[in-house]
Design an enzyme around this catalytic site. Structure first.
Site, PDB file in Angstrom:
ATOM      1  N   TRP A  45       0.812  -1.233   0.000  1.00  0.00           N
ATOM      2  CA  TRP A  45       0.000   0.000   0.000  1.00  0.00           C
ATOM      3  C   TRP A  45       0.840   1.275   0.000  1.00  0.00           C
ATOM      4  O   TRP A  45       1.814   1.389   0.752  1.00  0.00           O
ATOM      5  CB  TRP A  45      -0.886   0.009   1.234  1.00  0.00           C
ATOM      6  CG  TRP A  45      -1.552   1.337   1.439  1.00  0.00           C
ATOM      7  CD1 TRP A  45      -1.090   2.385   2.189  1.00  0.00           C
ATOM      8  CD2 TRP A  45      -2.770   1.779   0.854  1.00  0.00           C
ATOM      9  NE1 TRP A  45      -1.964   3.442   2.113  1.00  0.00           N
ATOM     10  CE2 TRP A  45      -3.011   3.094   1.300  1.00  0.00           C
ATOM     11  CE3 TRP A  45      -3.704   1.186  -0.009  1.00  0.00           C
ATOM     12  CZ2 TRP A  45      -4.131   3.829   0.926  1.00  0.00           C
ATOM     13  CZ3 TRP A  45      -4.824   1.923  -0.383  1.00  0.00           C
ATOM     14  CH2 TRP A  45      -5.028   3.226   0.085  1.00  0.00           C
ATOM     15  N   ASN A  49       0.079   5.724  -0.034  1.00  0.00           N
ATOM     16  CA  ASN A  49      -0.723   6.917  -0.308  1.00  0.00           C
ATOM     17  C   ASN A  49       0.174   8.129  -0.472  1.00  0.00           C
ATOM     18  O   ASN A  49       1.107   8.047  -1.291  1.00  0.00           O
ATOM     19  CB  ASN A  49      -1.939   7.077   0.608  1.00  0.00           C
ATOM     20  CG  ASN A  49      -1.718   7.096   2.091  1.00  0.00           C
ATOM     21  OD1 ASN A  49      -1.349   6.100   2.678  1.00  0.00           O
ATOM     22  ND2 ASN A  49      -1.971   8.213   2.730  1.00  0.00           N
ATOM     23  N   ASP A  50      -0.056   9.215   0.212  1.00  0.00           N
ATOM     24  CA  ASP A  50       0.550  10.510  -0.115  1.00  0.00           C
ATOM     25  C   ASP A  50       2.049  10.496  -0.418  1.00  0.00           C
ATOM     26  O   ASP A  50       2.820   9.824   0.273  1.00  0.00           O
ATOM     27  CB  ASP A  50       0.410  11.470   1.077  1.00  0.00           C
ATOM     28  CG  ASP A  50      -0.941  11.452   1.716  1.00  0.00           C
ATOM     29  OD1 ASP A  50      -1.851  10.801   1.195  1.00  0.00           O
ATOM     30  OD2 ASP A  50      -1.085  12.093   2.768  1.00  0.00           O
ATOM     31  N   GLN A  79       3.747   7.670   2.004  1.00  0.00           N
ATOM     32  CA  GLN A  79       2.986   6.948   3.021  1.00  0.00           C
ATOM     33  C   GLN A  79       2.927   5.486   2.591  1.00  0.00           C
ATOM     34  O   GLN A  79       2.444   5.171   1.492  1.00  0.00           O
ATOM     35  CB  GLN A  79       1.574   7.529   3.130  1.00  0.00           C
ATOM     36  CG  GLN A  79       1.532   8.877   3.805  1.00  0.00           C
ATOM     37  CD  GLN A  79       1.777   8.759   5.304  1.00  0.00           C
ATOM     38  OE1 GLN A  79       0.885   8.480   6.077  1.00  0.00           O
ATOM     39  NE2 GLN A  79       3.029   8.989   5.722  1.00  0.00           N
ATOM     40  N   PHE A 104       2.882   9.683   9.836  1.00  0.00           N
ATOM     41  CA  PHE A 104       1.985  10.255   8.824  1.00  0.00           C
ATOM     42  C   PHE A 104       2.765  11.235   7.937  1.00  0.00           C
ATOM     43  O   PHE A 104       3.971  11.414   8.056  1.00  0.00           O
ATOM     44  CB  PHE A 104       0.820  10.967   9.518  1.00  0.00           C
ATOM     45  CG  PHE A 104      -0.360  10.055   9.805  1.00  0.00           C
ATOM     46  CD1 PHE A 104      -0.215   8.676   9.878  1.00  0.00           C
ATOM     47  CD2 PHE A 104      -1.635  10.592  10.024  1.00  0.00           C
ATOM     48  CE1 PHE A 104      -1.308   7.841  10.142  1.00  0.00           C
ATOM     49  CE2 PHE A 104      -2.727   9.779  10.281  1.00  0.00           C
ATOM     50  CZ  PHE A 104      -2.569   8.406  10.346  1.00  0.00           C
ATOM     51  N   SER A 105       2.017  11.934   7.076  1.00  0.00           N
ATOM     52  CA  SER A 105       2.660  12.760   6.042  1.00  0.00           C
ATOM     53  C   SER A 105       3.474  13.918   6.599  1.00  0.00           C
ATOM     54  O   SER A 105       3.224  14.408   7.708  1.00  0.00           O
ATOM     55  CB  SER A 105       1.593  13.299   5.092  1.00  0.00           C
ATOM     56  OG  SER A 105       1.121  12.238   4.303  1.00  0.00           O
ATOM     57  N   GLU A 161      -6.048  18.790   4.568  1.00  0.00           N
ATOM     58  CA  GLU A 161      -4.867  17.925   4.712  1.00  0.00           C
ATOM     59  C   GLU A 161      -3.760  18.406   3.782  1.00  0.00           C
ATOM     60  O   GLU A 161      -3.999  19.120   2.819  1.00  0.00           O
ATOM     61  CB  GLU A 161      -5.231  16.474   4.345  1.00  0.00           C
ATOM     62  CG  GLU A 161      -6.333  15.880   5.203  1.00  0.00           C
ATOM     63  CD  GLU A 161      -6.611  14.403   4.907  1.00  0.00           C
ATOM     64  OE1 GLU A 161      -6.698  13.631   5.862  1.00  0.00           O
ATOM     65  OE2 GLU A 161      -6.752  14.041   3.737  1.00  0.00           O
ATOM     66  N   TRP A 196      -9.657   8.812  -1.853  1.00  0.00           N
ATOM     67  CA  TRP A 196     -10.032   8.071  -0.642  1.00  0.00           C
ATOM     68  C   TRP A 196     -11.386   7.366  -0.779  1.00  0.00           C
ATOM     69  O   TRP A 196     -11.698   6.466  -0.006  1.00  0.00           O
ATOM     70  CB  TRP A 196     -10.018   8.982   0.592  1.00  0.00           C
ATOM     71  CG  TRP A 196      -8.633   9.174   1.123  1.00  0.00           C
ATOM     72  CD1 TRP A 196      -7.941  10.354   1.201  1.00  0.00           C
ATOM     73  CD2 TRP A 196      -7.752   8.163   1.637  1.00  0.00           C
ATOM     74  NE1 TRP A 196      -6.687  10.130   1.725  1.00  0.00           N
ATOM     75  CE2 TRP A 196      -6.551   8.795   2.007  1.00  0.00           C
ATOM     76  CE3 TRP A 196      -7.856   6.785   1.815  1.00  0.00           C
ATOM     77  CZ2 TRP A 196      -5.466   8.105   2.547  1.00  0.00           C
ATOM     78  CZ3 TRP A 196      -6.765   6.092   2.358  1.00  0.00           C
ATOM     79  CH2 TRP A 196      -5.600   6.756   2.711  1.00  0.00           C
TER      80      TRP A 196
HETATM   81  C1  FRU Z   1      -3.964  12.333   3.333  1.00  0.00           C
HETATM   82  C2  FRU Z   1      -3.730  11.762   4.726  1.00  0.00           C
HETATM   83  C3  FRU Z   1      -2.916  12.713   5.560  1.00  0.00           C
HETATM   84  C4  FRU Z   1      -2.275  11.813   6.563  1.00  0.00           C
HETATM   85  C5  FRU Z   1      -2.024  10.560   5.760  1.00  0.00           C
HETATM   86  C6  FRU Z   1      -2.129   9.286   6.537  1.00  0.00           C
HETATM   87  O1  FRU Z   1      -4.219  11.379   2.361  1.00  0.00           O
HETATM   88  O2  FRU Z   1      -4.976  11.492   5.329  1.00  0.00           O
HETATM   89  O3  FRU Z   1      -3.639  13.763   6.117  1.00  0.00           O
HETATM   90  O4  FRU Z   1      -1.100  12.336   7.091  1.00  0.00           O
HETATM   91  O5  FRU Z   1      -2.963  10.564   4.709  1.00  0.00           O
HETATM   92  O6  FRU Z   1      -1.711   8.196   5.768  1.00  0.00           O
END
Ligand code: FRU
Length: 503
Positions: free
Chosen positions: A40, A42-43, A59, A99-100, A225, A311
């Site tokens: 996985w 993400n950001d 992430q 986190f980010s 965010e 999301w």
């Molecule tokens: C945005 C977010 C951030 C957070 C991260 C967690 O996609 O929700 O705000 O730091 O992803 O994975």
């Protein structure tokens, strides 16, 4: 079984376990874009340029293909296209998941972290404390820092973390640090529930609140965010500050998206130069979220990368060993228009390296081209239109199609991804996404990058952007112009076949 066969079995299992996730040949696997070797993502996080390398942290959950305890994955590139994977940079610890956040080059060693010749790279990230959240506390997100003395290869967390404590607000995260030259201090922009806050520091360790922005401005369709704040020149020799803010839901075509503001920043607070009720979207597609720009990029370029998902359905998309990719690198600039300042987004020049040859195919209508990964420019003239709906179609032999079009009645660009078979994983996914044109002339211009499972539209010279993913049951391998009930008013276009960055 002989020992030899057992040995061969173990050897090949080990080789395939190691190499399989990285062969980048799986169904839907992006060939032009960054995606993690497995699991996985993400950001994008900590994007920083240092000594010839563009760093991309992200992430990352290394034990599964859905969101989980967050780490910072890491890769480096010389051109933002070809990536070398590096070991995980930051692991969760007793203070929380990672986190980010962002990374800066501490040029003058203001942090005192420098040991040896390399400038310290300093990361600031959000600690998300799961136990705190579960026990119903509101202060479970805090900010920590870590540093690297070896060009980002290894990281040490600061022993006195957290450096910014939580004032009792659940959503308190995603620090983006920058050096603010006029006030000679570090500024961090953070997303705080429904607005951003700016903190300042001389040494990246001690921070104080300087100001805030946004309660009355822009979209509040979801939690704020991943902000980013940077200065862009305007043609008249002046410059303005651009503030990017991703919003968890309420984007124009549903789910999460990124809005922006243009204004002034004085080291304490941001003043919006556009009307506060104006909501400006960086991208009207459904798959560009949490994007930020590279810190310390050469030649004062503002280079952007976003997470190519949403999301609404990110954890459900039909990919196997890995989940999600990043957008192509993009370069941002600013234009003053009659309606105010607008961000212009173009593909970074480096993307030209993706072309198989420098000589494009001249595109004509009524002809089908056998490409699956390509860059297309297509121009249309509204004064010659006999149809209100036209554009570029990509398709495959099982008659799935994707339309990247323009609709005259709505005066919108659009992407129609309803005709791909793999769509039942989410009811939000199959849809027609609309993007209003900014310009009012007769020339409709499309510039497209088509990969195995995504398309990026840079419409009208970068004034309207759309990024969408799609999941056909077989790769798309045909491309042509289309018009609904009429011939498209096509005036010319170029097609470049593109080559994989992974093979
Ligand atoms: C945005 C977010 C951030 C957070 C991260 C967690 O996609 O929700 O705000 O730091 O992803 O994975």
């Amino acid at each position: 079984m002989s020992k030899f066969i057992v040995f061969l079995f173990i050897f090949f299992s080990a080789v395939s376990a190691f190499s399989q996730p990285e062969n980048y040949s799986e169904k839907h696997r992006p060939q032009l874009h960054f995606s993690p070797p497995a699991h996985w993502m993400n950001d994008p996080n900590g994007m920083v340029y240092y000594k010839g390398e563009y760093h991309l942290f992200y992430q990352y959950y290394p034990d599964g293909t859905v969101w989980g305890p967050m780490h910072w994955g890491h890769a480096v590139s010389k051109d933002m296209l070809h990536w070398q994977h590096l070991p995980i940079a930051l692991y969760p610890d007793s203070l929380g998941y990672i986190f980010s956040g962002s990374v800066v080059v501490d040029q003058n060693n203001s942090s005192g972290f420098q040991k040896g010749a390399e400038k310290p790279l300093v990361a600031m990230f959000t600690y998300h404390n799961m136990d705190g959240e579960k026990s119903g506390r509101t202060d479970f997100q805090t900010q920590g820092i870590a540093y690297s003395n070896d060009k980002g290869r290894t990281w040490k967390k600061y022993t006195q973390n957290p450096v910014i404590k939580n004032p009792g607000i659940k959503d308190f995260r995603d620090p983006k640090v920058m050096w603010h030259e006029p006030s000679k201090q570090w500024i961090v922009t953070m997303a705080v529930a429904n607005h951003v806050r700016f903190y300042r520091s001389k040494n990246l360790k001690n921070w104080e609140l300087a100001g805030s922005f946004g309660l009355e401005d822009g979209s509040h369709g979801g939690v704020w965010e991943c902000p980013d704040l940077f200065q862009l020149p305007v043609k008249d020799g002046k410059s303005k500050w651009v503030l990017l803010v991703s919003v968890g839901s309420g984007a124009p075509n549903g789910g999460s998206g990124t809005q922006y503001f243009v204004g002034d920043f004085n080291g304490k607070t941001f003043t919006n130069s556009n009307a506060s009720k104006d909501v400006l979207w960086l991208d009207y597609g459904c798959d560009n979220y949490a994007g930020i720009t590279w810190s310390n990029a050469p030649n004062k370029r503002h280079l952007f990368l976003g997470w190519m998902s949403n999301w609404q359905y990110a954890t459900k998309v039909p990919t196997d060993k890995w989940r999600s990719a990043m957008t192509l690198p993009r370069e941002l600039s600013l234009q003053k228009t009659n309606n105010g300042y607008r961000v212009i987004t173009r593909p970074a020049k480096e993307t030209e390296q993706l072309r198989k040859t420098n000589t494009p195919v001249e595109m004509v209508t009524k002809k089908e081209y056998p490409y699956s990964m390509c860059e297309v420019t297509a121009d249309f003239d509204l004064s010659k239109a006999t149809t209100d709906d036209f554009g570029i179609e990509i398709s495959n032999s099982v008659i799935e199609t994707l339309h990247i079009g323009y609709n005259r009645t709505k005066n919108c660009f659009y992407i129609d991804r309803t005709n791909c078979k793999e769509k039942s994983f989410s009811k939000e996914f199959p849809a027609i996404h609309l993007a209003p044109r900014m310009l009012n002339n007769n020339q409709i211009k499309m510039h497209l990058y088509i990969d195995k499972s995504s398309v990026e539209l840079f419409g009208d010279d970068g004034t309207v952007i759309m990024t969408d993913t799609f999941f056909p049951s077989e790769d798309f391998n045909k491309i042509r112009t289309f018009g609904i009930n009429g011939e498209p008013p096509f005036t010319g276009g170029k097609l470049f076949e593109l080559k994989s960055v992974w093979h």
